[in-house]
Design a protein around this motif. Structure first.
Motif, mmCIF file in Angstrom:
data_model
loop_
_atom_site.group_PDB
_atom_site.id
_atom_site.type_symbol
_atom_site.label_atom_id
_atom_site.label_comp_id
_atom_site.label_asym_id
_atom_site.label_seq_id
_atom_site.Cartn_x
_atom_site.Cartn_y
_atom_site.Cartn_z
ATOM 1 N N ASP A 131 -12.085 2.221 -0.862
ATOM 2 C CA ASP A 131 -11.106 1.356 -1.501
ATOM 3 C C ASP A 131 -11.224 -0.035 -0.884
ATOM 4 O OD1 ASP A 131 -9.108 0.452 -3.112
ATOM 5 O OD2 ASP A 131 -7.489 1.628 -2.195
ATOM 6 N N ASN A 132 -11.115 -1.059 -1.730
ATOM 7 C CA ASN A 132 -11.087 -2.429 -1.228
ATOM 8 C C ASN A 132 -9.773 -2.691 -0.496
ATOM 9 O OD1 ASN A 132 -13.597 -3.601 -2.178
ATOM 10 N ND2 ASN A 132 -12.773 -3.365 -4.245
ATOM 11 N N LEU A 133 -9.808 -3.620 0.431
ATOM 12 C CA LEU A 133 -8.622 -3.938 1.215
ATOM 13 C C LEU A 133 -8.112 -5.339 0.902
ATOM 14 C CD1 LEU A 133 -9.186 -2.639 4.870
ATOM 15 C CD2 LEU A 133 -7.550 -1.799 3.192
ATOM 16 N N ASP A 134 -6.812 -5.514 0.983
ATOM 17 C CA ASP A 134 -6.170 -6.811 1.052
ATOM 18 C C ASP A 134 -4.961 -6.623 1.972
ATOM 19 O OD1 ASP A 134 -4.190 -5.563 -0.497
ATOM 20 O OD2 ASP A 134 -4.958 -6.404 -2.364
ATOM 21 N N SER A 135 -4.165 -7.650 2.166
ATOM 22 C CA SER A 135 -3.059 -7.558 3.114
ATOM 23 C C SER A 135 -2.046 -6.494 2.700
ATOM 24 C CB SER A 135 -2.367 -8.913 3.250
ATOM 25 O OG SER A 135 -1.903 -9.385 1.994
ATOM 26 N N ARG A 136 -1.825 -6.357 1.397
ATOM 27 C CA ARG A 136 -0.853 -5.366 0.922
ATOM 28 C C ARG A 136 -1.357 -3.952 1.151
ATOM 29 N NH1 ARG A 136 1.548 -6.326 -4.937
ATOM 30 N NH2 ARG A 136 2.318 -8.125 -3.756
ATOM 31 N N LYS A 137 -2.630 -3.697 0.836
ATOM 32 C CA LYS A 137 -3.182 -2.359 1.040
ATOM 33 C C LYS A 137 -3.339 -2.046 2.524
ATOM 34 C CE LYS A 137 -5.498 -1.525 -3.341
ATOM 35 N NZ LYS A 137 -6.768 -1.172 -4.019
ATOM 36 N N ALA A 138 -3.644 -3.076 3.315
ATOM 37 C CA ALA A 138 -3.749 -2.853 4.758
ATOM 38 C C ALA A 138 -2.423 -2.360 5.318
ATOM 39 C CB ALA A 138 -4.182 -4.142 5.455
ATOM 40 N N GLU A 139 -1.341 -2.949 4.817
ATOM 41 C CA GLU A 139 -0.007 -2.503 5.247
ATOM 42 C C GLU A 139 0.281 -1.094 4.748
ATOM 43 O OE1 GLU A 139 4.676 -3.956 4.860
ATOM 44 O OE2 GLU A 139 3.044 -5.204 4.080
#
Length: 513
Positions: free
Chosen positions: A316-324
């Protein structure tokens, strides 16, 4: 609305005349002479706008002259069965309209010949040519026209729907071959040139810049438009590999399979798709990077199929929301969600919840970038993964495996290759279906469960069709069907069958595998 070209030309001439008149009124006779000399002089022919000599590496003229002789026009011819009468047929998909024209008339029956066109790039002087899979898919005949107008029959060496790349061959010697460049070294903002045959206009050159890299569009393996992205003709593929170079060089239907080169005339990509709501160029085009082209074409020529290494993980790709959401310490990289059976990554020490941030020391920001980095390797190769685990980076050595979980080279399965060419999934009839057909003196058959492209789609076969005979011989199970087509590569095969809702209407069609 029809364009009045005469009016446009007249307006252009009037505008030009007005401009020249302006120069005459505003300038002296000497000024006018200078303008005429600049327009007709040798300076413009010998130097670029930057003052560099024309034809030197680094300008458009050089790139065009180096590449154009290596790009060919490909015409594919296939025969399809007209779809069912009574309004039951499908319209020809939008993604094929620019190649085949508007929908064919419903209700007609019998074979119909259709042509498609595209481009290709000569890889070797002895006749190997790389193009898109969708350019040659389903073709019974391929005709290649060289830059010097020479025409040749071509045969398909191998195809890889998962990257939309195919290799074909003509029997010729001493052909001008393209020079492969390093697509990994391409920079966003770099000038590029696209060469192909849009709308059957041979040897057309356009220019633009690289506007993005590592684009994953989700178009390979899809036969429909998604989010306005139109593949020239996307095909079904196992484990699609997408990491496109995005450019604003003008690319239109017919450019598919053509060359995207840098200003040194080196191939950095194969033009494959355009982002457009209409099917024509609307601003962006996408090319398969030359690193993938080199890997896939080499494998197709050597092995007949592609030898791809696999990590065996779900990503899955990551961004700040998914990292959280995932509870990880970084928001850039690729998140490891789960493992497949016999996973190479799991065996090498990767944990669920790790974030892959580098492959062999190269930063990884997205799933397409990771897929490209791994897809360039074969089973048995070792790669170094850098993973972020609980905020700390770890180095792991992974031995890649093949798609079955082993490390051996996978030999070409001839039957599987033919089934891929057909582009459909098949299943045995249920007892209830057999009983119903027996009322019409049909003893059995094989049901078409899904159409995923290929020659069945070109023949307008619909899901639910029941194949009762292959080359005049009855088939009652998938095993018998596979046995009937085994060894029939490069041969003409005929199919006969019916639809359950019209069991008295028998349809037959055929094509060369």
């Amino acid at each position: 609305m029809k364009t009045n070209w005469k009016s446009l030309v007249l307006v252009g001439l009037i505008s030009s005349a007005s401009t020249l008149a302006g120069f005459k009124l505003l300038g002296t006779d000497n000024d006018k002479d200078v303008i005429i000399k600049e327009a007709a002089g040798e300076n413009i022919a010998r130097f670029t706008s930057t003052g560099a000599p024309v034809g030197a590496p680094g300008d458009f003229v050089y790139a065009a002259e180096a590449t154009t002789p290596t790009v060919v026009h490909i015409k594919s011819t296939s025969t399809r069965q007209a779809y069912r009468g009574g309004g039951g047929g499908q319209q020809i998909p939008d993604i094929f309209r620019d190649f085949f024209g508007d929908e064919f008339g419903g209700g007609q029956r019998g074979p119909q010949s259709q042509e498609a066109s595209g481009s290709g790039v000569i890889l070797t002087s002895d006749g190997y040519i790389v193009t898109n899979n969708h350019v040659v898919e389903g073709a019974q005949e391929l005709e290649v026209t060289l830059h010097n107008k020479g025409k040749y029959r071509a045969k398909v060496v191998g195809t890889d729907p998962s990257t939309d790349i195919a290799v074909i061959k003509v029997e010729a010697k001493n052909l001008p071959a393209v020079t492969l460049g390093n697509s990994d070294a391409v920079k966003v903002g770099e000038w590029v040139v696209a060469v192909g045959n849009p709308f059957n206009l041979e040897s057309t050159v356009t220019a633009g810049i690289v506007s993005a890299k590592g684009r994953g569009l989700g178009i390979i393996g899809s036969s429909s438009r998604r989010n306005g992205v139109t593949p020239a003709a996307a095909t079904a593929g196992d484990s699609p590999l997408e990491s496109f170079i995005q450019t604003d060089a003008v690319v239109n239907p017919g450019n598919s399979g053509g060359a995207l080169v840098n200003l040194k005339g080196e191939l950095i990509g194969i033009n494959t798709a355009i982002a457009s709501p209409t099917g024509s160029f609307a601003g962006y085009a996408f090319a398969v990077p030359s690193s993938i082209v080199k890997k896939v074409s080499s494998d197709l020529i050597k092995f007949g199929n592609v030898q791809r290494g696999y990590l065996g993980i779900q990503l899955d790709n990551l961004d700040s929301r998914k990292a959280e959401e995932y509870g990880v310490k970084v928001n850039d990289g690729v998140y490891v969600r789960e493992f497949t059976e016999n996973s190479a990554a799991k065996a090498g020490g990767v944990n669920k919840g790790d974030v892959i941030v580098k492959v062999d020391g190269i930063d990884i920001h997205s799933v397409p970038e990771l897929q490209q980095s791994i897809g360039l390797h074969k089973p048995g190769d070792k790669v170094n993964l850098t993973v972020n685990r609980d905020g700390k980076e770890r180095e792991l050595s992974i031995t890649l495996r093949n798609r079955t979980g082993g490390s051996d080279i996978i030999k070409r399965d001839e039957t599987a290759a033919i089934m891929s060419v057909l582009g459909a999934q098949f299943g045995n009839l249920s007892d209830q279906e057999k009983q119903r057909l027996s009322r019409y003196k049909v003893e059995g058959g094989v049901k078409v469960l899904a159409i995923e492209g290929g020659k069945f789609a070109r023949s307008q076969v619909e899901e639910g069709f029941i194949i009762t005979k292959v080359n005049g011989k009855a088939v009652k199970t998938v095993k018998e069907f596979e046995a009937a087509i085994a060894g029939k590569e490069e041969s003409m095969v005929t199919f006969e069958g019916l639809y359950p809702d019209a069991p008295y209407d028998v349809f037959s069609f055929g094509f060369r595998l």
